[in-house]
Design a protein around this motif. Structure first.
Motif, PDB file in Angstrom:
ATOM      1  N   ASP A   7      -9.680  32.619  10.391  1.00  0.00           N
ATOM      2  CA  ASP A   7      -9.223  32.446  11.769  1.00  0.00           C
ATOM      3  C   ASP A   7      -8.900  33.773  12.455  1.00  0.00           C
ATOM      4  O   ASP A   7      -8.401  33.778  13.590  1.00  0.00           O
ATOM      5  CB  ASP A   7      -7.980  31.554  11.789  1.00  0.00           C
ATOM      6  N   GLY A   8      -9.124  34.897  11.752  1.00  0.00           N
ATOM      7  CA  GLY A   8      -8.860  36.206  12.332  1.00  0.00           C
ATOM      8  C   GLY A   8      -7.402  36.620  12.285  1.00  0.00           C
ATOM      9  O   GLY A   8      -6.988  37.585  12.938  1.00  0.00           O
ATOM     10  N   ASN A   9      -6.599  35.928  11.501  1.00  0.00           N
ATOM     11  CA  ASN A   9      -5.162  36.215  11.414  1.00  0.00           C
ATOM     12  C   ASN A   9      -4.891  37.115  10.213  1.00  0.00           C
ATOM     13  O   ASN A   9      -4.441  36.651   9.166  1.00  0.00           O
ATOM     14  CB  ASN A   9      -4.387  34.902  11.306  1.00  0.00           C
ATOM     15  N   ARG A  10      -5.159  38.406  10.349  1.00  0.00           N
ATOM     16  CA  ARG A  10      -4.991  39.342   9.242  1.00  0.00           C
ATOM     17  C   ARG A  10      -3.530  39.442   8.777  1.00  0.00           C
ATOM     18  O   ARG A  10      -3.257  39.354   7.585  1.00  0.00           O
ATOM     19  CB  ARG A  10      -5.514  40.721   9.664  1.00  0.00           C
ATOM     20  N   PRO A  11      -2.555  39.616   9.701  1.00  0.00           N
ATOM     21  CA  PRO A  11      -1.154  39.647   9.249  1.00  0.00           C
ATOM     22  C   PRO A  11      -0.736  38.347   8.571  1.00  0.00           C
ATOM     23  O   PRO A  11       0.010  38.356   7.587  1.00  0.00           O
ATOM     24  CB  PRO A  11      -0.362  39.877  10.549  1.00  0.00           C
ATOM     25  N   GLY A  12      -1.232  37.209   9.086  1.00  0.00           N
ATOM     26  CA  GLY A  12      -0.882  35.925   8.488  1.00  0.00           C
ATOM     27  C   GLY A  12      -1.438  35.769   7.093  1.00  0.00           C
ATOM     28  O   GLY A  12      -0.765  35.236   6.201  1.00  0.00           O
ATOM     29  N   ALA A  13      -2.666  36.233   6.882  1.00  0.00           N
ATOM     30  CA  ALA A  13      -3.274  36.146   5.549  1.00  0.00           C
ATOM     31  C   ALA A  13      -2.464  36.923   4.534  1.00  0.00           C
ATOM     32  O   ALA A  13      -2.190  36.454   3.428  1.00  0.00           O
ATOM     33  CB  ALA A  13      -4.712  36.663   5.596  1.00  0.00           C
ATOM     34  N   MET A  14      -2.049  38.128   4.927  1.00  0.00           N
ATOM     35  CA  MET A  14      -1.258  38.940   4.008  1.00  0.00           C
ATOM     36  C   MET A  14       0.114  38.316   3.758  1.00  0.00           C
ATOM     37  O   MET A  14       0.614  38.299   2.629  1.00  0.00           O
ATOM     38  CB  MET A  14      -1.081  40.344   4.565  1.00  0.00           C
ATOM     39  N   GLN A  15       0.725  37.783   4.812  1.00  0.00           N
ATOM     40  CA  GLN A  15       2.060  37.195   4.663  1.00  0.00           C
ATOM     41  C   GLN A  15       2.037  35.984   3.733  1.00  0.00           C
ATOM     42  O   GLN A  15       2.928  35.812   2.901  1.00  0.00           O
ATOM     43  CB  GLN A  15       2.615  36.807   6.022  1.00  0.00           C
ATOM     44  N   ILE A  16       1.015  35.154   3.849  1.00  0.00           N
ATOM     45  CA  ILE A  16       0.911  33.992   2.963  1.00  0.00           C
ATOM     46  C   ILE A  16       0.814  34.444   1.504  1.00  0.00           C
ATOM     47  O   ILE A  16       1.501  33.916   0.622  1.00  0.00           O
ATOM     48  CB  ILE A  16      -0.305  33.131   3.336  1.00  0.00           C
ATOM     49  N   ALA A  17      -0.047  35.434   1.244  1.00  0.00           N
ATOM     50  CA  ALA A  17      -0.230  35.919  -0.130  1.00  0.00           C
ATOM     51  C   ALA A  17       1.058  36.510  -0.682  1.00  0.00           C
ATOM     52  O   ALA A  17       1.450  36.235  -1.825  1.00  0.00           O
ATOM     53  CB  ALA A  17      -1.355  36.948  -0.173  1.00  0.00           C
ATOM     54  N   PHE A  18       1.751  37.313   0.137  1.00  0.00           N
ATOM     55  CA  PHE A  18       2.951  37.985  -0.363  1.00  0.00           C
ATOM     56  C   PHE A  18       4.098  37.005  -0.535  1.00  0.00           C
ATOM     57  O   PHE A  18       4.864  37.096  -1.498  1.00  0.00           O
ATOM     58  CB  PHE A  18       3.351  39.118   0.579  1.00  0.00           C
ATOM     59  N   LEU A  65      15.671  40.148   0.815  1.00  0.00           N
ATOM     60  CA  LEU A  65      15.413  41.142   1.862  1.00  0.00           C
ATOM     61  C   LEU A  65      13.978  41.654   1.775  1.00  0.00           C
ATOM     62  O   LEU A  65      13.256  41.706   2.783  1.00  0.00           O
ATOM     63  CB  LEU A  65      16.391  42.310   1.723  1.00  0.00           C
ATOM     64  N   GLY A  66      13.547  42.047   0.572  1.00  0.00           N
ATOM     65  CA  GLY A  66      12.227  42.652   0.407  1.00  0.00           C
ATOM     66  C   GLY A  66      11.093  41.727   0.801  1.00  0.00           C
ATOM     67  O   GLY A  66      10.126  42.151   1.439  1.00  0.00           O
ATOM     68  N   VAL A  67      11.215  40.442   0.448  1.00  0.00           N
ATOM     69  CA  VAL A  67      10.149  39.494   0.777  1.00  0.00           C
ATOM     70  C   VAL A  67      10.130  39.190   2.274  1.00  0.00           C
ATOM     71  O   VAL A  67       9.063  39.122   2.898  1.00  0.00           O
ATOM     72  CB  VAL A  67      10.321  38.191  -0.036  1.00  0.00           C
ATOM     73  N   VAL A  68      11.304  39.052   2.869  1.00  0.00           N
ATOM     74  CA  VAL A  68      11.380  38.704   4.292  1.00  0.00           C
ATOM     75  C   VAL A  68      10.841  39.818   5.187  1.00  0.00           C
ATOM     76  O   VAL A  68      10.168  39.557   6.198  1.00  0.00           O
ATOM     77  CB  VAL A  68      12.837  38.353   4.678  1.00  0.00           C
ATOM     78  N   ILE A  69      11.113  41.077   4.843  1.00  0.00           N
ATOM     79  CA  ILE A  69      10.727  42.184   5.734  1.00  0.00           C
ATOM     80  C   ILE A  69       9.306  42.682   5.497  1.00  0.00           C
ATOM     81  O   ILE A  69       8.839  43.579   6.209  1.00  0.00           O
ATOM     82  CB  ILE A  69      11.700  43.375   5.612  1.00  0.00           C
ATOM     83  N   THR A  70       8.595  42.127   4.511  1.00  0.00           N
ATOM     84  CA  THR A  70       7.216  42.563   4.260  1.00  0.00           C
ATOM     85  C   THR A  70       6.287  41.926   5.289  1.00  0.00           C
ATOM     86  O   THR A  70       5.893  40.765   5.154  1.00  0.00           O
ATOM     87  CB  THR A  70       6.766  42.199   2.837  1.00  0.00           C
ATOM     88  N   LYS A  71       5.977  42.687   6.304  1.00  0.00           N
ATOM     89  CA  LYS A  71       5.098  42.209   7.376  1.00  0.00           C
ATOM     90  C   LYS A  71       4.138  43.322   7.770  1.00  0.00           C
ATOM     91  O   LYS A  71       4.522  44.493   7.847  1.00  0.00           O
ATOM     92  CB  LYS A  71       5.920  41.772   8.585  1.00  0.00           C
ATOM     93  N   LEU A  72       2.905  42.947   8.025  1.00  0.00           N
ATOM     94  CA  LEU A  72       1.872  43.909   8.401  1.00  0.00           C
ATOM     95  C   LEU A  72       1.986  44.235   9.889  1.00  0.00           C
ATOM     96  O   LEU A  72       1.972  43.340  10.736  1.00  0.00           O
ATOM     97  CB  LEU A  72       0.493  43.323   8.095  1.00  0.00           C
ATOM     98  N   ARG A  73       2.127  45.512  10.196  1.00  0.00           N
ATOM     99  CA  ARG A  73       2.190  45.961  11.584  1.00  0.00           C
ATOM    100  C   ARG A  73       0.813  46.430  12.036  1.00  0.00           C
ATOM    101  O   ARG A  73      -0.028  46.811  11.219  1.00  0.00           O
ATOM    102  CB  ARG A  73       3.199  47.099  11.730  1.00  0.00           C
ATOM    103  N   ALA A  74       0.630  46.436  13.332  1.00  0.00           N
ATOM    104  CA  ALA A  74      -0.655  46.874  13.881  1.00  0.00           C
ATOM    105  C   ALA A  74      -0.956  48.321  13.525  1.00  0.00           C
ATOM    106  O   ALA A  74      -2.111  48.719  13.387  1.00  0.00           O
ATOM    107  CB  ALA A  74      -0.653  46.692  15.397  1.00  0.00           C
TER     108      ALA A  74
END
Length: 777
Positions: free
Chosen positions: A138-149, A290-299
């Motif tokens: 679906d083109g959701n790169r940050p979402g794909a990474m967030q689901i995996a992590f 904390l570590g899991v919650v703040i792991t987000k891919l930025r542009a």
């Protein structure tokens, strides 16, 4: 004044601060609650196309069937271990029967927790991989990474939650006898993890190697092409090996480090030391959240690794600050306030300073290993680029460059770990038990980040599986495929990093267990009677030839264990190669899509071989210390452990980093470097990667639980060795009889393993394979 529990455990009154124990239990339950919340969040994301769901369902079914079969096999070992634990003597307690019962019961609890975490990690990963592929589609790169992590975060929360819960319950119930009962808890976790690591590693790499050699090299088709009969088995293997195996591995690292810390803490810091590791573990739960919650891919992030590194280092800093604050509150400022029966005069540091610096050393060590391992395995760094460049001159130079990289990185990583161990040791200022407790606290400090570390590790196989599902379904565009390729490359690096950190925990825990072993010997010698005049120093003297033999044997067992694991992959992969070749030969319609490969046959081959092959390494790990200890004595057994630790840390890092570098070098070529796919350079890196597969995912990571299993076996049998060697109960016939039986089991298991054929199949006179061996479903 703190609320305390007063108990008569081990012959002396023990005051345990119940407030800290209850806090640890509450935080452990909160971690489990976060795990449940993340499961719901992951499962609520999109599941992709019907074709993707069909492929993911096949992977899920195969992984579940494998684990069920493995747990049935391991149930036999659990029953035997419980009986042996009950028979082994316990000294230093007024309630031997209840302590032995608790040790056996919590062995089952530790094994059960380890098995559950492995199963849960596999179960959720086989559902999350589909959702990662869907998000990328679906083109959701940050979402794909967030689901995996965040899927990895579930396993991380289960690890810290169940590990802390189990240890806290033992302290709550058994108080002064908690240290002895915890030996069973740690042994159960470590033994199950080792078997799951070996079995899962054999399965996943047999399928992976077989799929690559026939699919990529011989047929020239992509890695996850649905025409390859081994692709489903390859994806199943990622889950049973990397998700289930590594999840159980990191859980046992956490549990065994807590065990060593609590055993030594009671001696070095008195009653405070019995709860301090629980306090540091509680900090680790806050850090994990904390570590899991703040792991987000930025542009602006170059890759997913940038986001992961950022979250890890932030959580590490927070862990150091929170740990220091907790120690200042929980630990007295003066040694006299601890009430310990050891010489603390002349110590330059206060108990608070020792504990804070030790924990910080562990956290810094985790960060340093992460940086060093990343340098040797990240695709953009020079070492991997150099390995990829050697593909221009063929597979031999690819293999040579990867081996040399592994040797070099192992030296620097081992020296780094050694510096951490020695730095913590110096904090004791000559008080040996304080020094050993400081080493154990360094391990606790390292594991304050374990929730994030487990998430990093599970992220890898989920991304790999997501890429496989997308490629096999064909329902993804070029941009989505690029996203999954990038995540897979990041996952290769994170897996290598977590393996480096895992072996560091093994060294810290094993070194700390030396102190526990020393206590066990001293207690057993005292129980043997006043006529025993041998000293601990005399038993551990390296001038004794028996101890030199012990060192050599310990190192040799690591080599033998590694060789058995790699050879098991070689044999099973050979069977997979024959089967996949047979299907291409007998079903020509596979290549044009008019016939469907028989995926189930390859899954069956890998399942059967993994169950059969894990027995010999497992028996070696348990029986070799028994043979050395009863045959050569408690001093030689200590030397044996030293040899195994020294050799094990170098071997494990060498195998993990070489394999990681070969894998990412292959991906660099597949991304277009040096001619890209379909070239001789690509074939060379594929061969390098197939050599590295059993290195990094079977033998290398299995050394970590191997070291701790052997240390815990030694700790458990030390009183029995002393009893049959010295004093009124000395019985050389029984002692040497046990050694001979253990030696016979080891030799028989190795001989049985070596007697099996290298390849599985029926051949004609000219050596061509006519038919693969029949495999029962």
């Amino acid at each position: 004044m703190p609320t305390t529990l007063l108990a008569d455990g081990g012959g002396s009154a023990v005051n345990v601060n119940i407030s800290y124990v209850v806090l640890a239990i509450v935080l452990a339950l909160i971690a489990l609650g976060f795990a449940a919340a993340l499961v719901k969040a992951v499962l609520n994301t999109g599941k992709g196309t019907e074709k993707m769901q069909e492929i993911a369902g096949a992977v899920q079914e195969g992984a579940s069937a494998y684990l069920k079969r493995q747990f049935r096999t391991l149930g036999i070992f659990v029953v035997v271990a419980v009986v042996l634990l009950w028979l082994l003597p316990v000294h230093g307690t007024d309630n031997e029967t209840m302590v032995k019962l608790g040790r056996s019961a919590f062995f089952i609890v530790g094994a059960g927790f380890s098995a559950f975490i492995g199963w849960a990690g596999m179960s959720l990963a086989t559902r999350a991989n589909l959702r990662v592929a869907s998000a990328a589609r679906d083109g959701n790169r940050p979402g794909a990474m967030q689901i995996a992590f965040r899927t990895g975060g579930v396993v991380g929360f289960l690890t810290v939650g169940l590990g802390l819960l189990g240890a806290a319950l033992v302290v709550m119930i058994y108080k002064g006898d908690a240290a002895t009962v915890l030996e069973g808890f740690g042994f159960g976790a470590a033994m199950l993890a080792m078997f799951m690591r070996v079995g899962g590693g054999i399965f996943t790499k047999a399928a992976d190697v077989g799929a690559d050699l026939v699919g990529k090299v011989e047929q020239g088709i992509p890695e996850d092409d649905p025409r390859n009969a081994a692709t489903i088995a390859d994806n199943v293997g990622d889950n049973v090996g990397d998700c289930a195996g590594m999840a159980a591995d990191l859980f046992e690292s956490y549990a065994v480090t807590l065990v060593a810390s609590l055993i030594l803490g009671q001696v070095a810091f008195g009653d405070t030391g019995l709860v301090l590791p629980l306090i540091i573990g509680s900090v680790g739960i806050v850090t994990a959240i904390l570590g899991v919650v703040i792991t987000k891919l930025r542009a602006s992030d170059k890759s997913g690794l940038t986001a992961i590194n950022r979250a890890f280092f932030i959580s590490a800093v927070v862990a150091a600050i929170l740990s220091a604050g907790a120690i200042l509150v929980a630990v007295p400022a003066e040694w006299s306030a601890l009430g310990v029966d050891i010489d603390t005069e002349g110590l330059a540091l206060t108990p608070q300073a020792v504990a804070i610096i030790a924990v910080v050393i562990g956290i810094v060590l985790a960060a340093a290993i992460m940086a060093l391992t990343g340098y040797y395995t990240e695709p953009e760094k020079r070492p991997v680029s150099d390995v990829a460049k050697t593909s221009l001159t063929g597979p031999a130079t690819v293999i040579l460059s990867g081996i040399s990289l592994g040797f070099e990185s192992a030296v620097f990583s081992a020296l780094l770990i050694g510096a951490g161990v020695f730095g913590a040791y110096l904090l004791g200022g000559g008080a040996i038990m304080v020094s050993l407790f400081a080493i154990a606290l360094a391990g606790c400090g390292l594991l304050t980040t374990v929730g994030v570390i487990v998430a990093m590790d599970t992220f890898g196989p989920i991304s790999d599986n997501a890429q496989g599902i997308a490629e096999m379904s064909g329902d993804i565009d070029e941009a989505g495929a690029r996203t999954l390729t990038d995540l897979d490359a990041v996952g290769n690096t994170t897996k290598a990093i977590t393996k480096g950190i895992a072996i560091a925990t093994a060294v810290l825990a094993a070194t700390a267990l030396f102190g526990s072993y020393n206590i066990a010997m001293e207690t057993a010698l005292t129980a043997a009677g006043d006529t025993v005049d041998v000293t601990i120093d005399a038993l551990l003297n390296l001038a004794n030839p028996a101890n030199i033999v012990g060192v050599i044997t310990g190192a040799a067992v690591v080599f033998l264990f590694s060789g058995l694991a790699v050879n098991a992959v070689s044999r099973s992969a050979g069977a997979v190669v024959y089967e996949v070749r047979r299907q291409f030969r007998e079903f020509p319609g596979i290549m044009d899509g008019s016939q469907r490969p028989e995926y189930g046959r390859v899954v069956d081959i890998c399942t059967r071989d993994a169950q059969r092959e894990l027995m010999t390494p497992g028996l070696l790990a348990v029986m070799a210390p028994i043979a050395v200890g009863f045959g050569l004595g408690v001093g030689a057994l200590a030397a044996y452990l030293a040899g195994a630790i020294a050799c094990g840390v170098l071997m494990a890092i060498f195998l993990a980093n070489s394999g990681g570098a070969w894998d990412n070098a292959k991906k660099a070529v597949e991304d277009g470097a040096h001619g890209g796919k379909g070239t001789e350079a690509h074939d060379a890196t594929v061969i390098g990667d197939t050599v590295g597969d059993p290195f990094k995912d079977t033998a290398g990571p299995a050394i970590n639980p191997l070291i701790k299993v052997m240390n815990l076996v030694a700790l458990l049998i030390a009183p029995a060795i002393v009893m049959f060697s010295y004093g009124d109960d000395a019985n050389p016939v029984v002692r040497y009889g046990i050694a001979l039986v253990a030696l016979f089991v080891v030799v028989g298991a190795v001989a049985w393993s070596r007697s099996k054929p290298i390849m599985v199949g029926e051949t004609s006179d000219d050596g061509e394979v006519e038919k693969s061996e029949k495999v029962d479903a």
